[in-house]
Design a protein around this motif. Sequence first.
Motif, short mmCIF file in Angstrom:
data_model
loop_
_atom_site.label_atom_id
_atom_site.label_comp_id
_atom_site.label_asym_id
_atom_site.label_seq_id
_atom_site.Cartn_x
_atom_site.Cartn_y
_atom_site.Cartn_z
N TYR A 917 0.77 -1.35 -0.04
CA TYR A 917 0.14 0.11 -0.08
C TYR A 917 1.01 1.37 0.02
N GLN A 987 -7.87 7.23 -6.71
CA GLN A 987 -8.12 6.34 -7.78
C GLN A 987 -6.83 5.78 -8.57
N PHE A 990 -4.74 3.64 -6.73
CA PHE A 990 -5.09 2.19 -6.39
C PHE A 990 -5.02 1.56 -7.59
N THR A 1018 -10.93 -5.94 -6.70
CA THR A 1018 -10.86 -4.92 -7.26
C THR A 1018 -12.38 -4.15 -7.55
N ILE A 1071 -9.04 -1.81 1.85
CA ILE A 1071 -8.01 -2.60 0.85
C ILE A 1071 -7.88 -3.89 1.58
#
Length: 1117
Positions: A917, A987, A990, A1018, A1071
């Motif tokens: 992350y 976004q 990600f 996802t 997540i």
Amino acid sequence: MWLNPEEVLLKNALKLWVTERSNDFFLLQRRRGHGESTGRITGLLVGALDTVLDSNARVIPFRILLQVPGSQISWVIASGKPTYFIFSSAIEEVNKHWDWLVHNLLHSLSVFENKEDVASFVKGKVKGLIAEEVRGRQAAQEEDPGKFREALLKFELHFGLPSSEKLVTYYSCCCWKGRVPRQGFLYLSINHMAFYSFLLGKEVKFVIPWAEVTQLERVSTGLMHEAIRVSTRQRQREFSMFLNLDEAYGVIGQLADITLRRLLDSEGLELDRVLQQPARITKRILEEQALREYVLALFRLPRGESLHEVASCSVWTPHARSHTAGTLYTTDNYLCFCSREEGHCILIIPLSEVLSIEKAESTSVLPNPVIVSVRSKKAFQLIELQDRDELVESLNSRLRALQWKRSMFRSKKHGKRSMSSPTPYYTFYYDTGVSDEEEIEEHVLRNTVNSEALMTAFHQTQPGTNGSKSMEQVKERLWDDHFAEFGRGVHMFRTEKIQRLVAMGIPESLRGELWMTLSDASSELESHEGYYSSMVQKSMGHNNLATEEIERDLHRSLPDHPAFQNPTGIAALRRVLTAYAHRNPKIGYCQSMNILASVLLLYAKEEEAFWLLVAVCERMLPDYFNRRVIGAQVDQSVFEELIRERLPELAENVPDISALSSVSLSWFLTLFLSVLPFQSAVCVVDSFFFHGIKAIFQLGLAVLEANAAQLSSSTDDGQALMILTRYTEELSSSHTDTPAVNPTNITDLLNESCEKFGDLTVRQIERLRCRHRIQVLQAHEDTTKENALRLVTPEVSLSPENLSDAYDLFKTEHFISLYWGDNSLAAAAEAAAWKHGNSGHSYIERHYRLDRPQFKSLYGLLVPWPGSSEQHADTLANRTFTLLDQDRNNLVTFKEFAVWLDTLYCEELNEKIRLLYRLHIPPALTETEDDPSLMKSPLLSTNRPLYVNHDAGEEVKDYQEQLKQMLKDLVKEKEKDADKPLPLMNQREFIQFCKTLYSLFHGDPEENELFQAIATVTSLVLQIGEAGHRRPSSGSEDTGKGTEPVQDGGDGGVDGSLAPESDWTVSYAQILASLLTEQALVNFFEKTVDLSAKIREAKEKQYHQRAGLLMLQQRTS
């Protein structure tokens, strides 16, 4: 000669160069003052300037420049340098290079449209020519150039090391594996020793870096008559059946010593400039450097002296009324002679003392004589000199340059003096009972240089000592007789007779003069007039670690002597120590220097004491007073071997000889000043200035031999220390007519030490130092590693074995850049390896760190999920480096590296996801990152949720139920990670995160299941992000009873602030919870990977992978 292209901003700076030939791309220029028949003033001035410059830095007389039309920058690509002062050789060489450029390159350059390409093409061609020249020159220096070229090709073929790994020499020998010898060739290069054997279809080859060698020994066993044993931390290798074992052993020891000094202690140990450039090292240079080191140690010359000529000859010795045969050594500033028997007769003549060097008529009785006249109206006669004409010409050239330099400085100083105040700087002040001592010390003593030795005003008379006037007068008469027979001053003959006088103790009236003479500090003082005064002025008022330590030790220096119970003595000591610390910040100040400087001030003038301190610290005890006292530890190790060799019975009876050698550390550091009565210790200092460090070795052995019986029966180290302490405290300087069984008089002990151990030579000591320095440096490396592992161990869960192996990989990666990186990268890597104190000059410890390319190399070797895309792996490695570089200095420490490795191999799934992350948010991921490896996946969309097509019959999951369960998990995750909040992920970030996961899964046996699982996750996370995007949020994580997904506050936005309401964001917790819903993903990240096997594989690949990469970089640069 061809030169590595070097930029020149001003093509004709100060009109120092004249263009002889030119065309569109090249200029051939001559230095003014070289080759001019006219006496033009400009040429004379430039020629004089070049002559005054140091011989090692003289400007070349010819050069060729590469010039690009329209550019202000040129490059020096070739030069012409005279050989043995023959000017025509420079003209021939530079014209040869010019003709080659015109016939081979000039016409080709006109086809280039881009002029920058011209410069790149020519520079690449010149570098290729240099490489060919180096190979040819190296081969030509060997006895058989053809065989050496063949060996060089085999070395490159067998081991695959970069071309910059220069082969120095090779030997035919056997390598023993148990009881089986393998005949082959041992190749010695600048950084490694390598062995290759191919017999009966079986190939054996291995490479040992010099940096891993911990010990070298000559051993003898039943099977091997005599062999060389090379030890590393992992194993031992034994080589035998050399044609010349002595030579091979010497070269192996030299290369290991030089490489370890260059790699492990470049900031502390002195290393000749030639040896700091590994590409210039050849077998011949090693031989020359070994001889140079011996000459500097034998005559105790300044470390910067270069050895020029070595010639056999005989010198007329008036005291013997005959010619004494020996060897003449000439350096930059000295003529030195040593008889065939080392120490029998030594003569040192500084060129600054020489008036003329002339050839005399040769006769059958006096063949090839040379007369050297000195300023004291004496002359020395040398005969039987081979190549006399060339030798005299070379010496006269250096003599003229030195005389010109002195006249220039003298005239410059005279001009300054005429403009300055007539008040002399040197004054002399003694405290005579003025009440305000502090004010006097502050305003007068701190800025006043004493012009007399402190002993003249602060004489200490001790009852029972050798201080009576009658004994002093006897010794003075003996020395006067000696001066009349052997000469006075630095160029007096030094024979065995002077040893007996020195052992008696030099009379106080002559001690300062003879210390200056025997150490040749007098020449340094004379050639640096006013230097000490300037150092005193510059150092006053400076505050740093060295000055703080000096102030702390001032009153601990000979506190019982009246000279240092007085502000005058304290102020003089302060000035000498601070001036030296200012002169040599690499040493600065080291404990025990205060004791030594105190004694020097008692018997020498203050300025003389300063130059004596310079001589001791920089010439007579090299590397003793650096930050880790390496030199003293090396001599302790040498002393330990000498005990075993010279006192075998004592070595057998004392269980731990290292304890005895460690007790003697203060003997070497303070020259016995800290353990002997003062008058006796000063006699030892007298002997030290005459014999050098050999006197301390001999005296140490004599002290141990005198106490051998008691030491053999001692039960512990403490008792042994008490025995030696009691003995040294009882050694007096008073003369006794009846010699005792155990001498209690220092003169008797010094004479006895010379008689019993006088066969110990300087050459033997230097060879022992070379070998034992390897052990000492490696012991320091072991300590550094232990400290690093001790610091990191509490932070990680790696096993001690894996952590140790990881450190070795980390360190090897640093060394590889030093081996084969370009000069700038190597210098940067080595500078980064030292951790500095606040003062900037105090080096605390060696602290290995890696830059980005080095880390990326290890990343590719150790990452547990290599993935399929090399480009994407490179991008991920870059982000990882940026994340780990917490100090933002473009370097990663071992601790940061170990924590990263621990996360990948030992941490739970959530910590691995946390790391991934963080790699996809700032600072690891930047807005402008150019990532060519990003995959184009039809499953991913940047503006709408992702939906996954399921097989027919499969029940579609209720995402609302999933989201409810996820919120419960988020509460637990928030409580766990409350102290480590992470920024939200937008976004774009990600999408990059998902693409990384796709790349990691590619090639895995469970690839299809993993792709399906990540597609599901996802889609789920994108829906969470869309939900949060449609619902305004304050940026904090709300865990109320509602079922709508919200954002995880953490640190706010990606830069640590609150995310704008319109941003699409998800949190780490969201997540993680989404990933936990897919068992395939959980299994992938929880799968155990054997780190030990990975490290073993990395060790095998590391060398060849980095070697190939560096070779590729060198070809494209």
